[in-house]
Write an enzyme that holds these catalytic residues in place. Structure first.
Site, PDB file in Angstrom:
ATOM      1  N   GLN A 180     -14.609 -29.096 -20.171  1.00 53.20           N
ATOM      2  CA  GLN A 180     -15.821 -29.783 -20.864  1.00 53.20           C
ATOM      3  C   GLN A 180     -15.956 -29.109 -22.029  1.00 53.20           C
ATOM      4  O   GLN A 180     -16.037 -27.828 -22.077  1.00 53.20           O
ATOM      5  CB  GLN A 180     -16.830 -29.411 -19.836  1.00 53.20           C
ATOM      6  CG  GLN A 180     -16.987 -29.954 -18.503  1.00 53.20           C
ATOM      7  CD  GLN A 180     -17.944 -29.642 -17.567  1.00 53.20           C
ATOM      8  OE1 GLN A 180     -19.097 -30.090 -17.798  1.00 53.20           O
ATOM      9  NE2 GLN A 180     -17.961 -28.213 -16.970  1.00 53.20           N
ATOM     10  N   HIS A 286     -28.483 -38.802 -16.728  1.00 54.01           N
ATOM     11  CA  HIS A 286     -29.489 -38.905 -17.852  1.00 54.01           C
ATOM     12  C   HIS A 286     -29.169 -39.828 -18.784  1.00 54.01           C
ATOM     13  O   HIS A 286     -28.276 -40.118 -19.181  1.00 54.01           O
ATOM     14  CB  HIS A 286     -29.557 -37.426 -18.515  1.00 54.01           C
ATOM     15  CG  HIS A 286     -29.780 -36.387 -17.535  1.00 54.01           C
ATOM     16  ND1 HIS A 286     -30.917 -36.142 -16.998  1.00 54.01           N
ATOM     17  CD2 HIS A 286     -28.957 -35.359 -17.185  1.00 54.01           C
ATOM     18  CE1 HIS A 286     -30.590 -34.995 -16.243  1.00 54.01           C
ATOM     19  NE2 HIS A 286     -29.376 -34.421 -16.413  1.00 54.01           N
ATOM     20  N   CYS A 295     -12.246 -38.481 -24.356  1.00 55.15           N
ATOM     21  CA  CYS A 295     -11.633 -38.503 -22.954  1.00 55.15           C
ATOM     22  C   CYS A 295     -12.253 -39.878 -22.361  1.00 55.15           C
ATOM     23  O   CYS A 295     -11.409 -40.711 -21.901  1.00 55.15           O
ATOM     24  CB  CYS A 295     -11.673 -37.153 -22.103  1.00 55.15           C
ATOM     25  SG  CYS A 295     -11.016 -35.735 -22.678  1.00 55.15           S
TER      26      CYS A 295
END
Length: 501
Positions: A180, A286, A295
């Site tokens: 990430q 969210h 990605c």
């Protein structure tokens, strides 16, 4: 097979493998020193491995060898410099040096979306594998880390068979990455799982040894790292399946935001309420302007394309709608901006007539300088095309954003970006924007109007400071928020029986 790590051990029933180089630990190379390869190379050197990074881009290699990471990732610069100084980490543009050095060669090159299509472009994978294989002089393991269509590992095996000396016994494996951006160092050093697709006990034992430093760190911290040993196809599918799930979850809550806006609901409260359900969870739930980056967008498209090639296109048809929902969120911000500014309609959409708009954020997420397919930058460009004078500020992404969208005006500070603005759009949730003082900013702008594209601001505080506030998926506090009253349909009168005649 899923197994926990045993300190000092090896795969159950498999003897530990001695690296072909004769060293105590396998020597590792990472082919491709972009975001993926450079991060892995630096982090594995930090774990004590001897590491060599390879790239055909001489400028990139020179930058890394000089102790500078050519992208923003918290903590990586210091780690790079420390391991260069310790002699555990080097960089090269030579295939021969790479082949001579490594026991395990990780393929970390990019797999972008093909021009004119949805599928993945594997040309960089092919170049890396064939260039390396032709220079190998001893047995080695070639491991794919790049995100690829299922079936790629078997294709790589055929490339190796064609270009490497068969007597060497070079093998192939696949071990997907789960980085990430903004948290990549921790994702390498403390992964949630390690997945390896292998064909032989030797390949499994070598990969187990390659991850020994990660497992040893886990033992010192009293953690377990699950190891999933599986086949090629499953290992290749893990990353794209995970990305497809996350993209679907994000687009789901954004679809709920669309419903909330017309029904008078609040998607933030809706998200919180359903997120308490342990089967659903609150992460990636969210609502905002949608996902971007290098990605998720291209991976879900490539996944659809590959499924179509395999005759399973119907199974992933839902990902087309996921993609459409995500793209629609960008247009929604432009629509909201036009509503707030009272812009006239043009032949192809609203015209902003030189209205000054401050766009806060250019990267696709905070803690990154990546602007690839970034919703914030795409919205800024759309506003500019519609006639707005757009001033952009981002804590890390300004150079990349300026190269991608040079027609925009880039400001060095938050204050400079909002000064004189008719509208402020918060489109990346950097802490600098989330914690900004609305009273202070209100003294700088021409008009106190704000679109919270990430639902990351304290709406009550901004309204209290005199701002006309609009979030994504909520019209609470706005005069137009009243939902239409539901009126049940009038029951039809009972049909009179027809008399028998």
């Amino acid at each position: 097979m899923t197994i926990p790590y045993s300190p000092g051990g090896s795969l159950p029933g498999v003897a530990a493998a001695e690296p072909p180089s004769g060293e105590q630990r396998p020597r590792l190379t990472f082919l491709g020193t972009g975001y993926l390869g450079a991060t892995y190379a630096v982090c594995f050197a930090e774990l004590g491995y001897e590491v060599l990074g390879f790239d055909v881009d001489a400028a990139k290699i020179a930058t890394l060898a000089g102790g500078v990471v050519p992208f923003f990732e918290p903590g990586l610069d210091e780690m790079l410099q420390r391991n260069l100084a310790a002699g555990r980490l080097r960089f090269t543009t030579s295939y021969q040096e790479t082949a001579d050095f490594g026991d395990i060669h990780f393929i970390c090159v990019g797999t972008p979306q093909r021009a004119g299509g949805m599928g993945a472009d594997l040309s960089h994978v092919e170049s890396a594998v064939t260039g390396l294989a032709a220079h190998l002089r001893r047995k080695a393991l070639i491991v794919g880390k790049s995100t690829v269509p299922v079936g790629t590992a078997e294709w790589v095996e055929r490339l190796v068979d064609k270009h490497a000396d068969a007597a060497l016994g070079v093998e192939v494996a696949w071990s997907p990455e789960f980085l990430q951006e903004g948290f990549a160092v921790q994702d390498v050093l403390r992964p949630s799982r390690v997945v390896v697709g292998v064909r032989s006990d030797w390949a499994g034992a070598m990969l187990y040894a390659a991850h020994g430093g990660i497992f040893d760190l886990a033992v010192t911290e009293d953690r377990e790292v699950p190891v999933v040993v599986t086949d090629f196809a499953t290992a290749e599918l893990v990353k794209v399946a995970a990305n497809a799930f996350l993209a679907t979850k994000i687009s789901f809550i954004n679809a709920m935001a669309e419903v909330c806006e017309v029904a008078g609901g609040d998607v933030t409260q809706l998200s919180r309420a359903i997120g308490y359900d342990p089967r659903i969870g609150s992460r990636f739930l969210h609502a905002g302007v949608g996902f971007g980056g290098g990605c998720l967008p291209k991976d879900i498209r490539a996944f659809q394309a590959r499924a179509q090639e395999l005759g399973a296109g119907e199974a992933l048809r839902f990902l087309h709608e996921v993609d459409l929902i995500n793209q629609r969120r960008r247009g929604r911000v432009v629509q909201l901006a036009a509503e707030l500014l009272g812009c006239p309609a043009g032949p192809v959409g609203p015209y902003f007539d030189d209205a000054r708009v401050a766009v806060l954020g250019a990267t696709f997420k905070p803690h990154s300088d990546d602007v690839r397919d970034a919703p914030a930058l795409a919205i800024a460009a759309a506003l500019a095309r519609a006639g707005a004078e757009v001033h952009v500020h981002d804590p890390q992404g300004m150079p990349n954003a300026a190269r991608a969208q040079p027609q925009l005006i880039f400001e060095d500070s938050l204050d400079d970006a909002v000064r004189g603005a008719d509208l402020v759009c918060v489109l990346t949730e950097w802490a600098e924007f989330r914690t900004a003082d609305p009273a202070h900013l209100g003294r700088l702008v021409a008009a106190r109007r704000v679109i919270d594209g990430r639902n990351c601001l304290d709406a009550a505080a901004w309204r209290a400071a005199g701002w006309q506030y609009r979030g994504m998926g909520s019209r609470a506090g706005e005069a137009e928020a009243a939902a239409p009253v539901y009126r049940p349909p009038t029951p039809r009168p009972a049909t009179a029986p027809v008399a028998a005649g």
